[in-house]
Structure formats: C-alpha cells, structure tokens
Design a protein around this motif. Structure first.
Motif, PDB file in Angstrom:
ATOM      1  N   ARG A  29      27.195  36.061  33.364  1.00 52.83           N
ATOM      2  CA  ARG A  29      27.461  36.384  32.244  1.00 52.83           C
ATOM      3  C   ARG A  29      29.274  36.255  32.309  1.00 52.83           C
ATOM      4  O   ARG A  29      29.466  36.623  33.477  1.00 52.83           O
ATOM      5  N   PHE A  32      34.659  40.136  29.119  1.00 45.12           N
ATOM      6  CA  PHE A  32      35.884  40.015  28.955  1.00 45.12           C
ATOM      7  C   PHE A  32      36.448  41.690  28.692  1.00 45.12           C
ATOM      8  O   PHE A  32      35.902  42.563  28.215  1.00 45.12           O
ATOM      9  N   TYR A  33      37.552  41.788  29.132  1.00 42.68           N
ATOM     10  CA  TYR A  33      38.153  43.248  29.349  1.00 42.68           C
ATOM     11  C   TYR A  33      39.411  43.175  28.365  1.00 42.68           C
ATOM     12  O   TYR A  33      40.305  42.232  28.269  1.00 42.68           O
ATOM     13  N   ASN A  34      39.823  44.485  27.754  1.00 42.00           N
ATOM     14  CA  ASN A  34      41.042  44.446  27.279  1.00 42.00           C
ATOM     15  C   ASN A  34      42.178  45.043  28.488  1.00 42.00           C
ATOM     16  O   ASN A  34      42.015  45.144  29.581  1.00 42.00           O
ATOM     17  N   GLU A  39      35.553  47.034  28.995  1.00 38.57           N
ATOM     18  CA  GLU A  39      34.743  45.792  28.535  1.00 38.57           C
ATOM     19  C   GLU A  39      34.576  45.752  27.167  1.00 38.57           C
ATOM     20  O   GLU A  39      34.203  46.661  26.331  1.00 38.57           O
ATOM     21  N   VAL A  40      34.968  44.621  26.606  1.00 33.29           N
ATOM     22  CA  VAL A  40      34.950  44.267  25.030  1.00 33.29           C
ATOM     23  C   VAL A  40      33.924  43.299  24.584  1.00 33.29           C
ATOM     24  O   VAL A  40      33.490  43.502  23.361  1.00 33.29           O
ATOM     25  N   LYS A  41      33.444  42.418  25.565  1.00 33.07           N
ATOM     26  CA  LYS A  41      32.509  41.347  25.030  1.00 33.07           C
ATOM     27  C   LYS A  41      32.124  40.775  26.265  1.00 33.07           C
ATOM     28  O   LYS A  41      32.671  40.610  27.223  1.00 33.07           O
ATOM     29  N   VAL A  42      30.760  40.434  26.124  1.00 32.87           N
ATOM     30  CA  VAL A  42      29.857  39.751  27.089  1.00 32.87           C
ATOM     31  C   VAL A  42      29.236  38.580  26.635  1.00 32.87           C
ATOM     32  O   VAL A  42      28.456  38.810  25.493  1.00 32.87           O
ATOM     33  N   VAL A  43      29.289  37.629  27.356  1.00 29.75           N
ATOM     34  CA  VAL A  43      28.621  36.267  26.719  1.00 29.75           C
ATOM     35  C   VAL A  43      27.891  35.692  28.102  1.00 29.75           C
ATOM     36  O   VAL A  43      28.316  35.494  29.214  1.00 29.75           O
ATOM     37  N   LEU A  60      39.371  31.128  22.794  1.00 25.70           N
ATOM     38  CA  LEU A  60      39.678  32.542  23.179  1.00 25.70           C
ATOM     39  C   LEU A  60      41.253  32.581  23.676  1.00 25.70           C
ATOM     40  O   LEU A  60      41.789  33.710  23.901  1.00 25.70           O
ATOM     41  N   GLU A  87      40.165  42.797  20.156  1.00 26.03           N
ATOM     42  CA  GLU A  87      39.136  42.173  20.846  1.00 26.03           C
ATOM     43  C   GLU A  87      39.128  41.941  22.203  1.00 26.03           C
ATOM     44  O   GLU A  87      37.821  42.125  22.691  1.00 26.03           O
ATOM     45  N   LEU A  88      40.221  41.344  22.593  1.00 26.05           N
ATOM     46  CA  LEU A  88      40.310  41.221  24.034  1.00 26.05           C
ATOM     47  C   LEU A  88      41.357  41.643  24.645  1.00 26.05           C
ATOM     48  O   LEU A  88      42.591  41.694  24.041  1.00 26.05           O
TER      49      LEU A  88
END
Length: 88
Positions: A29, A32-34, A39-43, A60, A87-88
């Motif tokens: 996966r 994404f980290y800020n 951690e702010v998003k996992v894909v 992005l 968000e990122l």
C-alpha cells in the motif's frame, strides 16, 4: 503483482518524496504522511496497474522527473504541492 513490480523498477525513481519499504507485507500500500509525519491516507496498490499508481501520484501533486537522476527544482522539493496540507 507484476504491475507493482513494474512500477517499482521503472517509475518509482522518477517521483520525488516517495519511498519504498520492502517489508514482507502481502498487502502492499501507499501510505501518505503530513508534514508532522502523521499518517493521513492509505491506498492499497496490490491490484493496481502501474499506470493507475502513476495517475494517483500525479493527481496528488507528486513531482515526477522526466528521467532518473534529474535534479528536482527548488520549488518542488517540499512534498506534493497540489495536495491540500490538511489532507497530505
């Protein structure tokens, strides 16, 4: 996961501020980290095609070099610019 392997071998080095951890995870996966390393998003990318991963990163705002080894312009050195900071 030949598509993921293709992305890692052919395209990963073109993106700035993107790292690969070669852990033994069977569910690869993108995480994404800020700017605070939160951690702010996992894909999940296991079933994604190389073009889909590239399109996601482009959308992005990740800077993509035109060739490996190319210098990143100063204005693009700090994380994706197109992504909202919350968000990122």
């Amino acid at each position: 996961m030949p598509e993921l392997y293709n992305f890692l071998m052919e395209r990963l080095a073109l993106y700035h501020n993107l790292e690969y951890d070669s852990g033994e995870d069977k569910n690869p996966r993108l995480i994404f980290y800020n700017e605070n390393d939160e951690e702010v998003k996992v894909v999940p990318v296991k079933k994604m095609k190389a073009d889909e991963i590239s399109s996601l990163l482009d959308s992005l705002g990740f800077y993509k070099r035109s060739q490996k080894g190319e210098e990143v312009p100063e204005e693009f050195k700090h994380f994706p610019l197109n992504a909202p900071r919350d968000e990122l």
